[in-house]
Design an enzyme around this catalytic site. Structure first.
Site, short mmCIF file in Angstrom:
data_model
loop_
_atom_site.label_atom_id
_atom_site.label_comp_id
_atom_site.label_asym_id
_atom_site.label_seq_id
_atom_site.Cartn_x
_atom_site.Cartn_y
_atom_site.Cartn_z
N VAL A 6 1.22 5.21 1.81
CA VAL A 6 1.01 5.81 3.06
C VAL A 6 1.06 7.32 2.94
O VAL A 6 1.81 8.08 2.17
CB VAL A 6 2.12 5.63 4.15
CG1 VAL A 6 1.89 6.16 5.61
CG2 VAL A 6 2.36 4.27 4.27
N GLY A 49 0.79 -1.16 -0.02
CA GLY A 49 -0.02 -0.23 0.04
C GLY A 49 0.70 1.46 -0.13
O GLY A 49 2.05 1.25 -0.09
N ASP A 103 9.92 -8.98 7.68
CA ASP A 103 10.34 -7.90 6.55
C ASP A 103 11.00 -6.73 7.30
O ASP A 103 10.67 -5.59 7.04
CB ASP A 103 8.99 -7.54 5.81
CG ASP A 103 9.42 -6.75 4.57
OD1 ASP A 103 10.45 -7.04 3.73
OD2 ASP A 103 8.87 -6.06 3.77
N LYS A 112 -2.56 4.51 5.96
CA LYS A 112 -1.95 3.67 4.84
C LYS A 112 -3.00 3.12 4.17
O LYS A 112 -4.14 2.55 4.63
CB LYS A 112 -1.04 2.54 5.39
CG LYS A 112 -0.57 1.54 4.48
CD LYS A 112 0.24 0.52 5.26
CE LYS A 112 0.67 -0.74 4.19
NZ LYS A 112 1.48 -1.89 5.20
#
Length: 725
Positions: A454, A452, A560, A468
């Site tokens: 932000v 996505g 991540d 977001k």
């Protein structure tokens, strides 16, 4: 208790000392679900080990040459025994219920200000409640923030000492007996003594942290209030117009039986009901001193999110104080409280007592008929019964038709994602139109990634937020609920805070706190980070990940970790963000978790992803090591160089080469010149010892074999150890 949230079965499980010198708990399938921790480089012969239960209650694993290898006193559950130390790395967590010994909602720990505190960490929100949070300075509660040793210990005589100057004396202080300090399931910290009774021995309370149980946060949940008296004890009740959400667990509180639409005319559709002596702590939209009741009422009416307001007279301020509330938590009915709550309710179609005093907190549903009315009633009984039977018959037919129509329409138009989320999370729910207005039509982009974009926005309550907007192509129900519910369970100063969400049609949005200095990735290219900021960012990030892996009530793998997902506040303190790829683990899955697909970002991913090896928290450790190397060297693992020129241009000094040569060796002292490794943008202005320490830790983290990597808790200890020294 080892493995308290996923206990092994009673048949076939085994506790043993393994060949590598560790105490291991295996289940009936032979899978290790818990093991003692030793230093990564330590190998102990099992035949030199001895497991001993001491008279103090400490279970100790001793080595004939190395001494104590592990002891249960270092890993308390919900109780401290005499001589057992509570430190900055240990906590007490209450049990869930009288018969359920898994992790509950309450926690005793040393906060970052070096003060021993009690925290409520429930299914909805988290908040500190001891020492009294209304005291702005812990010093007013007799505590000190200026001793960083963070230690507390109880002795057999009933005296507890803490490094923040807290001192506790049992009512039977001086008597030598068995004692224990326990964080009970109701959130109260109590000191117990074992005393002889007529029919044997029993534990007796000789001190407790909170005298009024209603001041413990989370006891009754949202939209409810707690009342207490010595005769009937503590009880929870819903506010009128609300019903209990889960009869088995009051921590979920109550939900409204009415609805006030949020539109341009919402202020005209609602009014207020005065609840005398009701006190709700926290969750204020703003604070308004010295205002009139009408002014406070108008403020709340203009805010769609306002659920009511607290109106209190304070002589210190010389007038009335107004606290508009966006949530109603930690409610108390206290006759001595000189203030009122004005609850927001629909103006029409809602029956409510105009004033509800302390004595009227319970509904009285047996109103007495006057003689005149009763006589009329008796004279017309037969006629009314006939009319009643006819009316009920017609009403039944109408209701059946409406029920079927409602079921048909709800099954046709319901949003399963939004409904599922409402069952799982309790954040503020925004309308898409609200967030579109807050972002001025989604125009100011401040970040991308994690499925996505932000945007920066201004919420109706004037808070700046990072909003977001998740991609439709990548964002399904599972990913959305994962991110929202993962963050909802967490509470740590080095983790990003989420304020709300939107699940409306195809729109999926998350509302976060705004971080003034953006991401670490941006700052690495701007030459704004000196060596001290980089070191502090490494420490703070490690603390956040250690909390995810080992301290929160669930184990979370981020999957991540990279500079783009490490955000920096106004003071450059880091907060780990973007849990869109995270994995929430059951405690029994710690060593054998499975993933349906590869996760992460190229250059930061551990070898386990490539070679299809078991995925554990060590994948985050590897990614963290890469990030630290990137901060020290100024080079990205994806091939880009954050700074140009200088000695760092040598090929053998590339980040890829550093990682391949690391393999657990302390190359900083043997093979490399520190001046050739450190980011040239710092111009030689850095603490060599600190940079060497970061390199040493990073090289251990990027070891090829996951078993050679430290845990994130060990990383924090290595970095903090240098601070102490």
């Amino acid at each position: 208790m080892a493995n308290r949230d996923d206990p092994v079965d009673g048949t076939g499980s085994q506790l043993s000392i393994s060949k590598d010198g560790k105490l291991r708990l295996t289940n009936s399938a032979g899978i290790t679900v818990w093991a003692t921790r030793t230093a990564p480089s330590t190998t102990l012969e099992s035949w030199k080990l001895q497991l001993q239960l001491q008279n103090t209650g400490n279970l100790v694993l001793n080595h004939s040459q190395n001494g104590v290898v592990w002891q249960s006193f270092d890993s308390p559950t919900d109780t401290l025994l005499p001589q057992q130390m509570l430190t900055r790395t240990s906590t007490l967590v209450s049990k869930l219920s009288k018969v359920d010994y898994s992790s509950g909602y309450y926690k005793l720990f040393f906060d970052n200000d070096n003060v021993l505190r009690l925290l409520y960490q429930g299914p909805v929100v988290s908040s500190l409640y001891w020492p009294d949070p209304e005291l702005s300075d812990p010093g007013l509660a007799g505590r000190s923030m200026y001793n960083s040793s963070r230690a507390a210990v109880l002795n057999e005589l009933g005296y507890l000492w803490s490094s923040d100057h807290l001192e506790i004396l049992a009512t039977d202080f001086g008597v030598k007996t068995h004692r224990r300090l326990t964080l009970d399931r109701d959130g109260n910290l109590r000191l117990y003594s074992l005393e002889a009774m007529n029919e044997g021995w029993d534990w007796v309370v000789t001190w407790q942290a909170v005298s009024d149980p209603c001041t413990i946060h989370g006891i009754c949940g949202p939209n409810s209030f707690c009342s207490y008296d010595h005769a009937s004890g503590r009880r929870c009740s819903c506010l009128q117009g609300f019903k209990i959400k889960d009869p088995t667990d009051w921590s979920f509180g109550c939900e409204a039986e009415f609805n006030i639409p949020c539109n341009q005319s919402h202020g005209k559709l609602s009014s207020f009901v005065q609840l005398s002596h009701f006190h709700f702590y926290g969750y204020d939209l703003e604070f308004l001193p010295n205002v009139t009741l009408q002014h406070c009422e108008n403020k709340c009416l203009r805010a769609c999110s306002c659920k009511g307001f607290q109106f209190v007279f304070k002589a210190d301020y010389g007038g009335y104080l107004c606290y508009p509330k966006y949530e109603l938590y930690n409610g108390q009915l206290t006759p001595n409280f000189e203030g009122d709550l004005y609850l927001r309710v629909p103006k029409a179609g809602f029956v409510y007592n105009k004033t509800l005093d302390a004595a009227e907190s319970l509904l009285n549903c047996t109103a007495e008929l006057s003689r005149k009315v009763r006589g009329t009633y008796e004279n017309k009984t037969v006629k009314l019964l006939l009319w009643f039977v006819t009316a009920v018959g017609g009403l039944e037919v109408t209701c059946i038709f409406l029920v079927f129509l409602s079921l048909f329409m709800s099954s046709k138009n319901s949003d399963p994602v939004a409904e599922g989320h409402l069952l799982m999370s309790r954040f503020k729910r925004f309308k898409f139109s609200e967030l579109k207005k807050a972002t001025r039509g989604f125009v100011e982009v401040i970040g991308r990634g994690g499925g996505g974009v932000v945007y920066k926005g201004m919420l109706p309550d004037k808070r700046v937020a990072a909003i977001k907007r998740l991609d439709e192509a990548h964002q399904g129900e599972a990913e959305f609920l994962t991110e929202v519910n993962t963050i909802g369970r967490l509470n740590h100063m080095n983790l990003i805070d989420i304020w709300g969400f939107c699940a409306e049609g195809k729109h999926r949005l998350l509302v976060y706190e705004y971080m003034e200095n953006g991401s670490l990735a941006e700052k690495l290219t701007s030459n704004e980070l000196d060596w001290k900021k980089r070191f502090d960012i490494a420490v703070g990030t490690a603390k956040g990940l250690a909390y995810l892996h080992e301290e929160c009530l669930e184990w979370v793998l981020h999957c991540d970790v990279k500079p783009h997902n490490i955000l920096l506040d106004f003071n450059f303190q880091p907060k780990v963000a973007d849990f869109g790829l995270s994995k929430l683990l059951n405690r029994g899955e710690r060593d054998h978790s499975s993933f349906s697909k590869m996760r992460g970002t190229r250059g930061y991913m551990a070898p386990e992803w490539v070679y299809n090896r078991p995925i554990t928290s060590k994948v985050d450790v590897y990614s963290y090591g890469i990030v630290v190397l990137e901060m020290v060297t100024g080079k990205s693992p994806t091939g880009t160089q954050h700074s140009s020129g200088g000695r760092g241009a040598k090929e053998h000094n590339s980040l890829d080469t550093l990682v391949r040569h690391a393999d657990g060796r302390e190359a900083s002292r043997e093979s490399w010149n520190i001046e050739e490794i450190v980011d040239p943008s710092m111009g030689g202005r850095y603490d060599s010892a600190k940079m060497e320490l970061l390199l040493k830790v990073a090289w251990q983290c990027v070891a090829e074999d996951k078993d050679d990597r430290p845990t994130m808790t060990q990383v924090v200890e290595m970095l903090r150890c240098d601070e102490v020294n």
